[in-house]
Scaffold this active site. Structure first.
Site, short mmCIF file in Angstrom:
data_model
loop_
_atom_site.label_atom_id
_atom_site.label_comp_id
_atom_site.label_asym_id
_atom_site.label_seq_id
_atom_site.Cartn_x
_atom_site.Cartn_y
_atom_site.Cartn_z
CE LYS A 158 -2.45 4.72 4.42
NZ LYS A 158 -1.56 5.61 3.81
CG ASN A 159 -2.15 4.71 -0.22
OD1 ASN A 159 -2.22 5.19 1.06
ND2 ASN A 159 -1.19 3.81 -0.42
CB CYS A 162 6.16 4.63 7.22
SG CYS A 162 4.63 4.08 7.77
NE ARG A 209 8.14 7.60 2.16
CZ ARG A 209 7.00 7.21 2.66
NH1 ARG A 209 6.91 6.61 3.94
NH2 ARG A 209 5.90 7.63 1.95
CG ASP A 215 1.94 0.02 0.74
OD1 ASP A 215 3.08 0.51 1.04
OD2 ASP A 215 1.03 1.06 0.52
NE ARG A 220 -0.18 7.91 11.58
CZ ARG A 220 0.97 8.26 11.91
NH1 ARG A 220 2.03 7.53 11.99
NH2 ARG A 220 0.84 9.50 12.40
C1 UD1 Z 1 2.75 6.23 -2.09
C2 UD1 Z 1 1.88 5.29 -0.98
C3 UD1 Z 1 2.43 4.27 -0.08
C4 UD1 Z 1 3.28 3.40 -1.12
C5 UD1 Z 1 4.06 4.27 -2.18
C6 UD1 Z 1 4.69 3.47 -3.25
C7 UD1 Z 1 0.20 7.14 -0.51
C8 UD1 Z 1 -0.37 7.98 0.73
N1 UD1 Z 1 1.36 6.45 -0.09
O1 UD1 Z 1 3.64 6.58 -1.29
O2 UD1 Z 1 1.58 3.72 0.69
O3 UD1 Z 1 4.25 2.57 -0.40
O4 UD1 Z 1 3.25 4.95 -2.74
O5 UD1 Z 1 3.94 2.56 -3.81
O6 UD1 Z 1 -0.36 6.76 -1.37
N2 UD1 Z 1 10.71 9.57 -3.77
C9 UD1 Z 1 11.89 10.62 -4.27
N3 UD1 Z 1 11.68 11.89 -4.07
C10 UD1 Z 1 10.23 12.39 -3.98
C11 UD1 Z 1 9.17 11.24 -3.80
C12 UD1 Z 1 9.42 9.91 -3.69
O7 UD1 Z 1 13.23 10.13 -4.12
O8 UD1 Z 1 10.16 13.42 -4.05
C13 UD1 Z 1 11.20 8.15 -3.74
C14 UD1 Z 1 10.87 7.44 -2.37
O9 UD1 Z 1 11.86 7.73 -1.38
C15 UD1 Z 1 10.83 6.11 -2.91
C16 UD1 Z 1 10.07 6.07 -4.40
O10 UD1 Z 1 10.43 7.56 -4.71
O11 UD1 Z 1 12.01 5.57 -2.88
C17 UD1 Z 1 8.60 5.91 -4.28
O12 UD1 Z 1 7.97 6.87 -3.60
P1 UD1 Z 1 6.34 7.29 -3.94
O13 UD1 Z 1 6.01 6.56 -4.95
O14 UD1 Z 1 6.89 8.97 -4.00
O15 UD1 Z 1 5.54 6.92 -2.50
P2 UD1 Z 1 4.46 7.64 -1.70
O16 UD1 Z 1 3.85 8.60 -2.85
O17 UD1 Z 1 5.32 8.41 -0.78
#
Ligand code: UD1
Length: 428
Positions: free
Chosen positions: A22-23, A116, A121, A305, A396
């Protein structure tokens, strides 16, 4: 909308094929917007998130269709870059569309993405890299408006590691003018897969395994096809389902190198495994009295995850296990839901403390994708019947979890209900 009904106590034994990731596939779908031909994604998982992204792409003007397990995306005629809330708030990954649409159309609007209920987020890291590339961004109450002529290569240091922001930065930079260097990037396998896919489309990218990604912008990309890599989180979930029931589960096509941290922990827990001919054979008969101590981390650390599925297994292991979540601050809800099954679980000093024992069937409610899977694992291990509402979260990301688990000997049924999900609409 449906629920899972599980009769616990059946040991899992047998083999299943691991679904496509998925990711990995979601950013690849966004990447298809960067070219004007037809992209083919083979062995694409038929999960709700992919269907949702497919709907968004169709809304922009793409034609999409399936042939057996392969997804075709024809992006010749992209007519709009405005993604309204009805589409964007269904999934977190809609934010990738900025990186896909902006270079293609010169402007884009994406309503604030969903996500989620696993903590805050924010999207600030996504926006900062797009700004560094020359995009003009305005945040309105409803979403993010972006415009740019051709984006310009830049040097950008991510203040915090983010998988999604790294992917968005790479998407936006491959067609930018000149060179881009992105520092402090995430190194999750999905980023490597995205870069491999973009290279097949003609992009020039280097260094993605190192955390510093160098990109030389090109003036255009062409169509490409790729086999969607196996889903490391789905593989890990099924491995842990075997562990929860002390079973013997073989995972065909499991991405063994990508789940090293899990396998190491599994070995310490008393699990045994071997890899033969592309299949991971696991034997969980030795699991039961070695509690776990682990913290989640960025790749190659233990994946966040798999934190709730692991907590479900720990709830069946004698002794006190401790799991610390370091990526998403609010990701303990599913583990705490296990208390309804008699589990002794609490959050102490910011970490989960799980005093393992016997679980009994209960009426539960899933609130997020991996948490929902964790509840299913607990149901498999429990005595009696467990009912889990809100199957929509699980659907999902898992293609057919009930069918796969039945194939392994689990007594899991999917029941259709007319109820809407009880929690806010969310996704990873
Ligand atoms: C992706 C994965 C998710 C996984 C996560 C961490 C997908 C679709 N989802 O989510 O399954 O759990 O990586 O391995 O690939 N953050 C900020 N600002 C931002 C973006 C992120 O502060 O603009 C923070 C988030 O709140 C979190 C951390 O950074 O604490 C890591 O998040 P991130 O690596 O961005 O996760 P996703 O890409 O959303």
């Amino acid at each position: 909308m449906g629920r899972y009904r599980i009769e616990g106590g059946h040991r899992l034994e047998g083999r299943v094929r691991v679904q496509g990731s998925k990711n990995a596939v979601l950013p690849m779908m966004a990447a298809s917007l960067l070219q004007k031909g037809t992209v083919i994604l083979r062995h694409c998982p038929r999960i709700d998130d992919v269907r949702c992204m497919e709907e968004i792409l169709r809304y922009t003007g793409a034609r999409t269709w399936w042939q057996k397990g392969d997804l075709f995306l024809d992006c010749r005629d992209i007519v709009t870059g405005k993604i309204p809330g009805a589409y964007a708030d269904k999934m977190r990954s809609s934010v990738f569309l900025l990186g896909g649409l902006l270079p293609r159309l010169g402007s884009a609007f994406v309503s604030y993405p969903g996500g989620c209920t696993i903590g805050q987020r924010p999207v600030d890291l996504h926006l900062s890299v797009l700004r560094a590339l020359g995009a003009k961004l305005t945040e309105t109450g409803e979403g993010i408006s972006a415009s740019a002529g051709r984006l310009r290569g830049c040097s950008h240091h991510f203040p915090k590691i983010s998988v999604g922001a790294t992917e968005n930065g790479v998407l936006a930079a491959v067609l930018a003018e000149g060179k881009t260097c992105l520092y402090n990037c995430a190194r999750e396998p999905e980023i490597l897969h995205l870069c491999r896919f973009l290279r097949r489309m003609g992009a020039v990218i280097q260094g993605e395994e190192s955390g510093t990604i160098r990109i030389r912008g090109v003036s255009g990309l062409h169509s490409a096809e790729m086999e969607v890599p196996a889903d490391r989180i789905a593989a890990g979930t099924y491995l842990l389902a075997g562990a929860a029931t002390r079973g013997e589960v073989a995972l065909e096509g499991a991405p063994v190198a990508e789940i090293r941290s899990l396998l190491e922990l599994y070995g310490k827990m008393g699990g045994q495994y071997e890899v033969k001919g592309g299949t991971l054979f696991t034997d969980s008969r030795g699991i039961g009295n070695r509690p776990v101590q682990v913290a989640t981390g960025c790749y190659p650390g233990f994946p966040t995850d798999l934190q709730s599925p692991l907590a479900a297994v720990c709830a069946t292991i004698e002794g006190i296990s401790r799991i610390r979540e370091t990526i998403f601050e609010d990701r303990y809800q599913a583990a705490l839901e296990l208390r309804k099954m008699g589990a002794d679980i609490s959050v102490r000093d910011g970490e989960l403390q799980i005093c393992g024992g016997r679980l009994r069937g209960a009426a539960l409610r899933a609130g997020d994708l991996r948490g929902g899977a964790a509840l299913i694992l607990a149901g498999l291990a429990a005595s009696g019947v467990t009912q889990i509402e809100n199957s929509c979260y699980v659907e999902r990301g898992y293609e057919q979890i009930e069918k796969d688990l039945r194939q392994l000997g689990g007594a899991v049924r999917y029941e259709k209900t007319s109820r809407m999900p009880v929690y806010a609409d969310t996704e990873e």
